[in-house]
Write a protein that holds these residues in place. Structure first.
Motif, PDB file in Angstrom:
ATOM      1  N   UNK A  39      93.309 -26.211  24.698  1.00 35.41           N
ATOM      2  CA  UNK A  39      92.916 -25.213  23.454  1.00 35.41           C
ATOM      3  C   UNK A  39      93.167 -26.057  22.104  1.00 35.41           C
ATOM      4  N   UNK A  40      94.101 -26.813  21.957  1.00 34.14           N
ATOM      5  CA  UNK A  40      94.488 -27.490  20.892  1.00 34.14           C
ATOM      6  C   UNK A  40      94.519 -28.755  20.462  1.00 34.14           C
ATOM      7  N   UNK A  41      94.341 -29.519  21.417  1.00 33.68           N
ATOM      8  CA  UNK A  41      93.988 -30.983  21.182  1.00 33.68           C
ATOM      9  C   UNK A  41      92.941 -31.464  20.442  1.00 33.68           C
ATOM     10  N   UNK A  42      93.042 -32.209  19.497  1.00 34.31           N
ATOM     11  CA  UNK A  42      91.759 -32.616  18.736  1.00 34.31           C
ATOM     12  C   UNK A  42      90.781 -33.641  19.482  1.00 34.31           C
ATOM     13  N   UNK A  43      89.591 -33.884  18.873  1.00 37.05           N
ATOM     14  CA  UNK A  43      88.725 -35.036  19.277  1.00 37.05           C
ATOM     15  C   UNK A  43      89.508 -36.310  18.909  1.00 37.05           C
ATOM     16  N   UNK A  63      87.822 -32.777  25.936  1.00 41.08           N
ATOM     17  CA  UNK A  63      88.039 -32.542  24.646  1.00 41.08           C
ATOM     18  C   UNK A  63      87.899 -33.745  23.943  1.00 41.08           C
ATOM     19  N   UNK A  64      87.932 -35.014  24.377  1.00 41.73           N
ATOM     20  CA  UNK A  64      87.696 -36.049  23.607  1.00 41.73           C
ATOM     21  C   UNK A  64      89.073 -36.686  23.458  1.00 41.73           C
TER      22      UNK A  64
ATOM     23  N   UNK B 199      79.111 -30.793  30.449  1.00 43.89           N
ATOM     24  CA  UNK B 199      79.340 -31.312  29.115  1.00 43.89           C
ATOM     25  C   UNK B 199      78.337 -32.453  28.974  1.00 43.89           C
ATOM     26  N   UNK B 213      82.115 -29.119  22.857  1.00 46.97           N
ATOM     27  CA  UNK B 213      83.580 -29.019  22.927  1.00 46.97           C
ATOM     28  C   UNK B 213      83.800 -27.601  23.431  1.00 46.97           C
ATOM     29  N   UNK B 216      82.498 -26.923  26.629  1.00 47.08           N
ATOM     30  CA  UNK B 216      83.408 -27.564  27.729  1.00 47.08           C
ATOM     31  C   UNK B 216      84.921 -26.758  28.019  1.00 47.08           C
ATOM     32  N   UNK B 217      85.530 -26.325  27.145  1.00 53.03           N
ATOM     33  CA  UNK B 217      86.687 -25.625  27.206  1.00 53.03           C
ATOM     34  C   UNK B 217      86.469 -24.348  28.016  1.00 53.03           C
ATOM     35  N   UNK B 221      88.090 -23.684  31.803  1.00 46.71           N
ATOM     36  CA  UNK B 221      89.271 -22.783  32.021  1.00 46.71           C
ATOM     37  C   UNK B 221      88.596 -21.939  33.219  1.00 46.71           C
ATOM     38  N   UNK B 282      96.947 -19.496  29.085  1.00 46.76           N
ATOM     39  CA  UNK B 282      96.019 -19.858  27.949  1.00 46.76           C
ATOM     40  C   UNK B 282      94.578 -19.837  28.388  1.00 46.76           C
ATOM     41  N   UNK B 286      91.663 -18.857  25.605  1.00 48.37           N
ATOM     42  CA  UNK B 286      90.725 -19.935  25.490  1.00 48.37           C
ATOM     43  C   UNK B 286      89.458 -19.659  25.468  1.00 48.37           C
ATOM     44  N   UNK B 289      88.317 -16.993  22.973  1.00 48.64           N
ATOM     45  CA  UNK B 289      88.415 -17.765  21.559  1.00 48.64           C
ATOM     46  C   UNK B 289      87.108 -18.558  21.301  1.00 48.64           C
ATOM     47  N   UNK B 290      86.589 -19.373  22.184  1.00 51.77           N
ATOM     48  CA  UNK B 290      85.464 -20.242  21.977  1.00 51.77           C
ATOM     49  C   UNK B 290      84.250 -19.710  22.262  1.00 51.77           C
TER      50      UNK B 290
END
Lengths: 112, 319
Positions: A39-43, A63-64, B199, B213, B216-217, B221, B282, B286, B289-290
């Motif tokens: 949920x939090x890591x960036x690409x 997530x890249x 993905x 992204x 994929x999330x 999940x 989460x 998660x 939220x997406x």
């Protein structure tokens, strides 16, 4: 610009598997809970963690995340390396804990 | 007497491009990039009572051509290589910095757009400008090299976005399809397979990275929830040009309190699951939220979660 290759050059960091050495790293996330990472890591980031297993690579790929840094002397099992090779994710292993690794990579990113 | 000068509108014309019909992306860059984004922040400074000899050695050691003289965070002046050469020529290299530093400085403010810095370099013949924050504290130095680097990096991003926007067209024939995947209980070996396939499919079809992204999330999940918490189930992905609908069905045992399960950090995972990095509490938050649309129903017979991700919504923002 910070590349995967430059992160690999950190002293005491062993490259267990090289993905794409020229990938650019623009941020970093530290965490051991994969949903939190998801949920939090960036690409285009580096992930600092102790989760030395295949699922970490699945999350990284989704997530890249370009490079996974395994801390506290944990080593990557073969199936993790195999998955990383397929997904082009780099694995580094270090005796540093997550705090020290975060600190060093923050410096490479010019955040300090 | 120390004097800092900040000059606002007077030099704006000295940017080498016109500001009325240049490409918007370039103009936005030079106004959006702030000096604090481009400047060097790790400064080497010395206090005013340092000798010029010490500064000379520091310059040699750190390969610098100018060093700010400070009192704490407050800038007092600058000693440049020229000042050091003068000191050597005239034999006062043992004097302290405060006696010979340049005090009449031109400074920039960290919140100014980079266009100011560009015009300053054009107008004044200095090689570097000190940067102060609102409280007049020294926070950085900026050189032409810093400007070139930051502009190049931002231009690179901006042009990449433009290229992506141009090439993004959905092929309706490819996208109308349904994919389904069986997900087994506690099968951590294959976990993530469905998400990875979905993905890859979206990537092949050319969707923007941010939409991929999110998909994929959500998918990962939901897939992991089936692996970790259920007796097994399936992930169904229905693609259309407008949206991706991901449905996760499992065969029970159901979620006792759905509202609790939607709370961040709430988890029923045991130690073993947590040792594998799951059970952060989460997962469902998660997904929620997406998702553009999200629904969940649960009973002892099973749980069904539907997550919808609009593929065309606000494409400009997503790209």
């Amino acid at each position: 610009m910070l590349t995967v290759e430059k992160v690999c050059e950190l002293k005491g960091y062993k490259c267990a598997l090289m993905g794409n050495s020229e990938d650019e790293i623009t941020s970093c996330y530290t965490g051991d809970l994969l949903s939190d990472v998801m949920g939090n890591a960036e690409e285009n980031s580096a992930l600092i963690t102790i989760q030395a297993h295949k699922n970490t690579i699945a999350v990284a790929s989704l997530v890249g995340i370009r490079v996974v840094v395994l801390c506290n002397g944990r080593t990557s099992p073969d199936d993790m390396k195999k998955a990383a090779k397929e997904e082009g994710v780099t694995i580094l292993e270090t005796k540093d804990n997550q705090f020290s690794a975060s600190w060093k990579i923050a410096e490479l990113l010019g955040l300090k | 007497m120390i004097s800092f000068r900040l000059c606002y509108t007077k030099f704006m014309q000295t940017i080498p491009i016109n500001t009325y019909n240049s490409p918007a992306v370039v103009l936005e860059l030079i106004y959006q990039i702030k000096i604090k984004d481009a400047m060097t922040k790790n400064l080497i400074t010395v206090e005013e009572n340092a000798s010029l000899r010490e500064i000379q050695n520091l310059m040699k050691e750190k390969m610098l051509t100018g060093i700010p003289i400070v009192n704490g965070k407050h800038l007092l002046g600058i000693i440049s290589v020229d000042d050091i050469i003068q000191a050597l020529d005239f034999g006062y290299i043992k004097d302290v910095a405060s006696q010979h530093m340049t005090k009449n400085l031109i400074v920039l403010e960290d919140d100014m757009p980079i266009s100011f810095a560009i015009s300053y370099f054009d107008r004044f013949k200095f090689h570097r400008f000190p940067v102060l924050n609102k409280n007049k504290e020294l926070v950085g130095m900026i050189t032409n090299r810093d400007i070139t680097n930051s502009l190049l990096m931002e231009l690179n991003k901006a042009v990449a976005n433009l290229e992506k926007k141009q090439s993004f067209k959905i092929d309706k024939k490819i996208i109308n399809q349904v994919q389904s995947f069986t997900v087994k209980k506690h099968d951590f070996e294959e976990a993530g397979y469905a998400s990875t396939q979905i993905k890859k499919f979206l990537k092949k079809t050319g969707f923007p990275a941010k939409i991929i992204r999110r998909a994929a999330i959500a998918c990962y999940e939901l897939e992991m929830n089936i692996v970790v918490h259920s007796e097994g189930g399936e992930i169904i992905a229905e693609f259309s040009p407008e949206e991706l609908v991901i449905t996760a069905n499992d065969c029970g045992p159901g979620i006792k309190d759905v509202n609790l399960a939607l709370q961040k950090g709430w988890s029923t995972a045991d130690e073993w699951i947590r040792s594998l990095g799951f059970g952060a509490g989460m997962g469902l938050p998660n997904v929620q939220s997406v998702s553009d649309d999200f629904s969940i129903t649960s009973s002892k017979e099973g749980t069904c979660v539907v997550s919808t991700i609009k593929l065309t919504k606000q494409l400009d923002e997503e790209v």
